[in-house]
Structure formats: structure tokens, C-alpha cells
Design an enzyme around this catalytic site. Sequence first.
Site, PDB file in Angstrom:
ATOM      1  N   ARG A 137      41.004 -14.058  21.622  1.00 41.91           N
ATOM      2  CA  ARG A 137      41.179 -12.752  20.988  1.00 41.91           C
ATOM      3  C   ARG A 137      39.898 -12.087  20.492  1.00 41.91           C
ATOM      4  NH1 ARG A 137      45.945 -15.397  20.347  1.00 41.91           N
ATOM      5  NH2 ARG A 137      45.366 -16.394  18.408  1.00 41.91           N
ATOM      6  N   ASP A 324      60.391 -21.910  15.260  1.00 41.66           N
ATOM      7  CA  ASP A 324      59.039 -21.502  15.680  1.00 41.66           C
ATOM      8  C   ASP A 324      58.646 -20.173  15.036  1.00 41.66           C
ATOM      9  OD1 ASP A 324      56.579 -21.534  16.992  1.00 41.66           O
ATOM     10  OD2 ASP A 324      57.374 -20.527  18.768  1.00 41.66           O
TER      11      ASP A 324
HETATM   12 CA    CA Z   1      54.324 -21.709  17.193  1.00 41.53          CA
END
Ligand code: CA
Length: 705
Positions: A137, A324
Site C-alpha cells: 500500500r 474475521d
Molecule cells: Ca483478517
Amino acid sequence: MRVSFVGKLVAASAMALALGAVAQSGAMAGVTEAMLNNVPAGEWLSYGRDYAEQRFSPLTLVNEYNVDKLGLAWFADMDSARGQEATPLVHDGVLYVTTAWSMVKAYDATTGKPLWAFDPKVPRNTLYRACCDAVNRGVALYGDKVFVAALDGRLIALDQKSGAVLWSKVVVPNQTDYTITGAPRIVKGRVLIGAGGSEYKARGYLAAYDPETGKEVWRFNTVPANPAGGFAKEGLNKAAHEAAAKTWGNKWWEFGGGGTVWDSITYDPETNLVLFGTGNAEPWNPAANGRAGDSLYTSSIVAVNADTGQYAWHFQETPEDRWDFDSDQQITIADVNIGGEKRHVAMHAPKNGHVYVLDVKTGKFLSATPWVPVNWATGIDPETGRPNINPDARYEKTGKPFISLPGAVGAHSWQPQSYSPKTGYLYIPTNLAAYPYAAAKDWKPTGIGWSIGLDGYAVSMPADLKVQAGAKAATTGQLVAWDVANKKAAWKVNLQGPSNGGVLSTAGNLVFQGTAGGDFVAYTADKGEKLWSFPAQSGIIAAPMTYAIGGEQYVAILVGWGGVWDVATGVLANKGGAARNISRLMVFKLGASGQLPAAPPMNQMVLDPPPFTGTLAQATKGGQLYGRYCAMCHGDAAISGSLNPDLRHSGTLGSAEAVKAIVLGGQLHELGMVSFKSALQAPDAEAIRMYLIKRANEDKALATR
Ligand code: CA
């Protein structure tokens, strides 16, 4: 009415540029702390432009009245055809950008002339332990150096002028469970970076390094270690770890615990705090290792002292995470008028679907408001900010699959948001995408692949066009302008699919965003009116940025479809449109008329698999193994996105030996497909082959691609 503002805008812009020029002409060479603290108007000096990570530019030379004259000034083809997530930085006339595989390139920001390039030569077999493509990034700039963190866990300092390596150091605890995709940040003369790996066996941390030597100055571990060690190693943070250890069950440390700090790092000079987000608890399925409790400091925002790394406060957005729900999304700081009072707040829109507003100094919870449909929680306690978890969402307890809104990709993933102090809106790149969770039965850890305790096969997409059409229709995206003070959307733009690009807002009343469908678009910041778009030929996931040189404003965007949505989501991977990767940096300015070369035609592959000769039991077993070891790269239900091979089309499907040579023998190791022999045997490889043949024949019968 509109025209009457133009003069004012131009005058303000000229003044801003002049101020920027003064700051640039200071005696100090390179990027200084003072510059990072007060970024010259024409520059973009760190990932989120400034310490507050607002991604708001004061430039107005390009504005709502002339943005339709924006054209391609220059472009540069990238030499890595994978997901491109970087935000370029611009300082002193030079544009610095990273590409997939953590490569760095420097260009003359006005002409696009390449100045230097650096390739850290990340081993391609690192790919199997990177959850979400070989992305990077961006870089950090400080003094006369450029800092990049490579996918394989190295932090590297380069000379800003030449790109020469000054030092390079492995900063991850090991090179089997950790990868780095984030952009380093500079805080008080130190380089800050964490790592990813919460789908493996990583223990999250954020650390600060000396920019001259790479020596670690401080480290905050986000998950407590084995209590038998007494936490003495945590130094100033011993008490914080003693407290966190009470919120886990069983032997969590054997799995690392997750909580990785893979993206957001925000510095607040006013309070001298560094705020960062932490990832999911590991394994996702708490029953996989008997995890119980909130699991601190996962899925949280944590604040530490910028000088010492000492714990200041935390706020956990998703206790007992099993979905998650990383809280790694960018944290933006601003002074916002809330209820008639000016508050210094942190604004956060994590995966879990709520916009959080916290007091920066104390971490006090001010509000959490769902900005998308949410079903994993039935509400948020207005005093504490704690979610009321829907009992059905505890899929490991019910024993039934749960389709969660939002899903694992998040209502908002890493794609950067932007906050405009002029509108008071937070612009959130939003996913509307559910995810089915099913706990694996009798799950045992192995040393390779995702270690999350789920049964991906049980909930994989069926070969049923009606079901697929329903899922596709329900899977979309939005650009949401969130009115922070009034806790509601001011405007929304509906997008064809999820995983669109990050956002830039400017004082020219503009918001820029690229789409998964390959359009680079400008809207008015106040109303969301579409004013301009440019066909970029490939899906966009990165965020745009802007800079000014010589009285001209430029807007830059890194184009290149990829990332987790492309590699993992099967038949939904191309929902957004142009699911192909053409990796390219594009830079725009007013009056330019550059053209891109014609795009190559889309690759149309026809399924031609060998006949299915296995047993149903064998194919089922193969499907379960595929779901556990293969789906996160080759796609749900054996349908890949645009980057990784679609195994239904593999020329090796007709040969048991050829498949074994790859899956067990590691024949394609150099390309990233490592041997899975530590977890799989020869009959397993054959079962996977039979599953793939069965899937290919099913889809051939459906006449899908
Ligand atoms: Ca994750």
C-alpha cells in the site's frame, strides 16, 4: 451561482500553493517532522496525506466547476500484474509509488519521467502465506530516505535520490506466518509498521524502528503471550497484558492469537498518541482451539504513547470475534462538532458495519451507528459501545452455518476512506457482501495454509445458476458520504460490485473514487453528483491522491484489479465489472488529452475438462480439502478471479501424476504454488483432482465460462 465561487476558489488555491512553496523552501533537506505535521498544500507526504489520515487535500485548482476538463497527463505501466493498492506520495516534484511485490518506483511528478526503480525481489513462493494477494500500500518518506515494507517481512530504507538500499532488516517474528502489505508511517522520527497474518498463526504487534539503523525502539504486542512467562517481556505494557490474558480461554498463544496490525496507524500530535487497528482473533472459529471470551486486543482500536509504545487505552469493536472482523481499517482524526460541542475524535468504519466515533484522548465511546445492513449484532449498547451479539451468529455453538451481514470482506476493507472538514462527511468505500460461516468438525491445525477452523466446502457456492444469480444480485458496493455529526448518510452512490477503490476528497468540493468496473470518477463532495469519469480499462482498488506543481494540480491513481475479492470469492469475483488486471499509474490534470493504448481483448476460456471418473465420496473429500487449502487463492467452488489460475481449466487435470507433482512435489514452487505435502498425501491430491474435474464438468453443463 456556481460560477461566482470560482474566483474565490482560485485565489484560495494560489495562496495555499504559496504557503506550500514557503514550507518547501526551508533549509532542511528532505521530509521533516514539521512538514509531516503541517503538510504543504501541494504535497502528499504520507499514506493518508497527513497524520490525521484525512485524505483531504486543500487544493482547489481542480474543482467542481472545471473537473470535466480533467485529462490524462501521463501514465506509467507497472511491471507487476497483480492487485495494486498503493497511494503514491509526492515530495519536491517527485512521485513515489509501490506496486505489487513491494517494488518501489520514483517518477518526475510533472512529466512522468522514470527516475529510479527498486525491486526487493520478494520470493514468489511468499504468496501462499499472504492472505490477500501480493499487494503493497505504499512507502513512507522521512529525511532523505524512502521506507518500504516488503511482503516477506523486510523493512527497507532507500536513498530518496537514487533508490539505493541503505539498510534492510527482517522485522517479522518469522517468515512463515507473517507478511507485510501496509505502508510504514513516520511518527516522531521513527518508522512504524506492523504485519499481517491473522489467518495463519501470527501474533499481532505494532513496532517503531530507528530510521538510521532499523533498530527496534518499541513494540506493542496486541495479544498476550503464554501467562507462564509472567509478561515481564512486555515491559511498560505488563499490566495491559495481564488484563488481556483474562479474556481468552485455553492455550490461545499456540495459535498466535491474531490481532495483527496490517494497515491503520494514525498519529495525533495533540495527545501524543498513536492509534492503530487490530485484526481478527485467530482461529476465526473459537471452538477450533477452545478460545472463549473477548480475546483482547483483537478487533480493537488501541492507543499507545508515541514515544514509548506504552498502552494508553483500547476500545474493542468486535468482542469474541469469529467473523474475521478486522478493525484494521484506516482511523481518521478530526475536530467535529457533535451535539453543539467541538470534540477531538477518531472516526472508524471497520469491517463489522458500524461507524464508530471515539474521543481521541481517552478512547471514550461516543457513538456507533450501522451504515449498512447488520445481522451479526442486534444493537450496540449506547453507554459502552458493546455489541449485542445475535445468538445465531455464534455458528460454532449452534452447529449451523450463519450467513453474516456484513461478511468477512467487511462492510469496509482496507480501501482508504476520506474525511472532508468542509462537508463534515466521511466518505466510506462500502461493500454490501454477505459471507457464510460454518464451523469445521474435528478440525486439527496443520502447518500450512489458512488456519481458521472453518468448513469452506459446506458453504461453497452450488453449481446452480438461480442461487448464483441471487448471490450476485445481493453483492454490490456503495460510496457512502457519512454525515458524522448527524450519524446518517448524506448521500450514497450505488456501485455494481464490492471492492471498489479508496477515496480522496478535496477543497474543490470534489470526491474521487475508482470502481471495480474500471471507471475513475469524480463527484461533488456535498451532494454526490457525478461530474466526470475516465475509463481505466481495469478495476481499481487503490485510492487516488492529488498534488500541485508549478501552478497546476494533478490527480493520480494506481490502477490494477486484484486483492482478496478477486482471488477468493469465486463466481462473485467479477461482480463489479472489468475483472482483469492492467496495472498502471495514471496522472491527470486540467486540459490534458493523453490516451491509453487500446486494451487487449478479454480472455474467453472454454471449459474442456476430462470426464469425471472418481467416486462421489472422493470428490466430496477433495472439495473439503480444496475448501481448506486451495479456495483462498484459487477461488470459492474452484472458480478463480482474474489473477490466479482457474483450476477447472488446468491442462494437468487429466493426469494424476501431474497434479501430484504440483500439489505434493512443489513443481510450481517458483510461481507461488508451494508443496502441500506437510498436510496432504497422494490420495488427497487425487481427491482434489477429482473434485476439480467434477466442478469443471458441472460448470460446463451450465455453460458458464
Ligand atoms: Ca483478517
